[in-house]
Design an enzyme around this catalytic site. Structure first.
Site, PDB file in Angstrom:
ATOM      1  N   LEU A  73      53.861 -22.167 -30.793  1.00 29.34           N
ATOM      2  CA  LEU A  73      52.903 -23.030 -31.484  1.00 29.34           C
ATOM      3  C   LEU A  73      53.247 -23.044 -32.963  1.00 29.34           C
ATOM      4  CD1 LEU A  73      49.616 -21.717 -29.833  1.00 29.34           C
ATOM      5  CD2 LEU A  73      50.872 -23.791 -29.236  1.00 29.34           C
ATOM      6  N   ARG A  83      56.164 -18.508 -36.526  1.00 30.70           N
ATOM      7  CA  ARG A  83      56.648 -18.826 -37.878  1.00 30.70           C
ATOM      8  C   ARG A  83      57.631 -17.769 -38.368  1.00 30.70           C
ATOM      9  NH1 ARG A  83      51.157 -20.154 -40.937  1.00 30.70           N
ATOM     10  NH2 ARG A  83      50.349 -21.590 -39.404  1.00 30.70           N
ATOM     11  N   THR A 108      51.323 -23.283 -35.314  1.00 33.76           N
ATOM     12  CA  THR A 108      50.296 -22.559 -36.067  1.00 33.76           C
ATOM     13  C   THR A 108      50.328 -21.050 -35.836  1.00 33.76           C
ATOM     14  OG1 THR A 108      48.726 -22.967 -34.292  1.00 33.76           O
ATOM     15  CG2 THR A 108      48.732 -24.541 -36.123  1.00 33.76           C
ATOM     16  N   CYS A 109      51.224 -20.590 -34.962  1.00 35.99           N
ATOM     17  CA  CYS A 109      51.304 -19.166 -34.598  1.00 35.99           C
ATOM     18  C   CYS A 109      52.117 -18.408 -35.651  1.00 35.99           C
ATOM     19  CB  CYS A 109      51.960 -19.043 -33.224  1.00 35.99           C
ATOM     20  SG  CYS A 109      52.373 -17.359 -32.741  1.00 35.99           S
ATOM     21  N   ASP A 110      51.517 -17.373 -36.237  1.00 31.74           N
ATOM     22  CA  ASP A 110      52.201 -16.583 -37.260  1.00 31.74           C
ATOM     23  C   ASP A 110      53.484 -15.942 -36.734  1.00 31.74           C
ATOM     24  OD1 ASP A 110      50.319 -17.188 -39.186  1.00 31.74           O
ATOM     25  OD2 ASP A 110      49.151 -15.358 -38.866  1.00 31.74           O
TER      26      ASP A 110
END
Length: 105
Positions: free
Chosen positions: A6, A13, A8-10
């Site tokens: 995702l 990233r 938005t997933c840290d």
């Protein structure tokens, strides 16, 4: 190299930052191809479903009892992230072992 996760997933990233040139595939927009998901299920088994996620906690017992591939088809955010495809090799998560195997740790 493809990183399924995702945007938005840290954790995803962090993986993307370390894996220069990798392509992020957001599983909410573009599901993991069925054959790849089956291969990941065969390799990682129960670990492929993130049972600590908010999505998992929101499921009732009947939903949780469904086959993992069916659950992941309906709820892509349930997948443990990231799922990394490097040629024929698959890696799950962003553990120190995965980082070392990919030369990122």
């Amino acid at each position: 190299m493809r990183v399924y996760g995702l945007k938005t997933c840290d954790t995803c990233r962090k993986a993307m930052k370390a894996l220069e040139g990798a392509e992020l595939v957001d599983v909410r927009k573009d599901p993991v191809p069925g054959g790849l998901l089956e291969k990941a299920q065969a390799q990682f088994g129960e670990a492929l479903v993130n049972r600590r996620s908010t999505t998992w906690r929101g499921l009732d017992e009947a939903e949780r009892a469904r086959p993992p591939l069916d659950l992941l088809a309906d709820h892509p955010s349930l997948m443990k992230r990231p799922l990394i495809e490097d040629g024929e090799e698959l890696y799950l998560g962003w553990t120190p072992e995965v980082q070392r195997a990919l030369g990122a740790g």
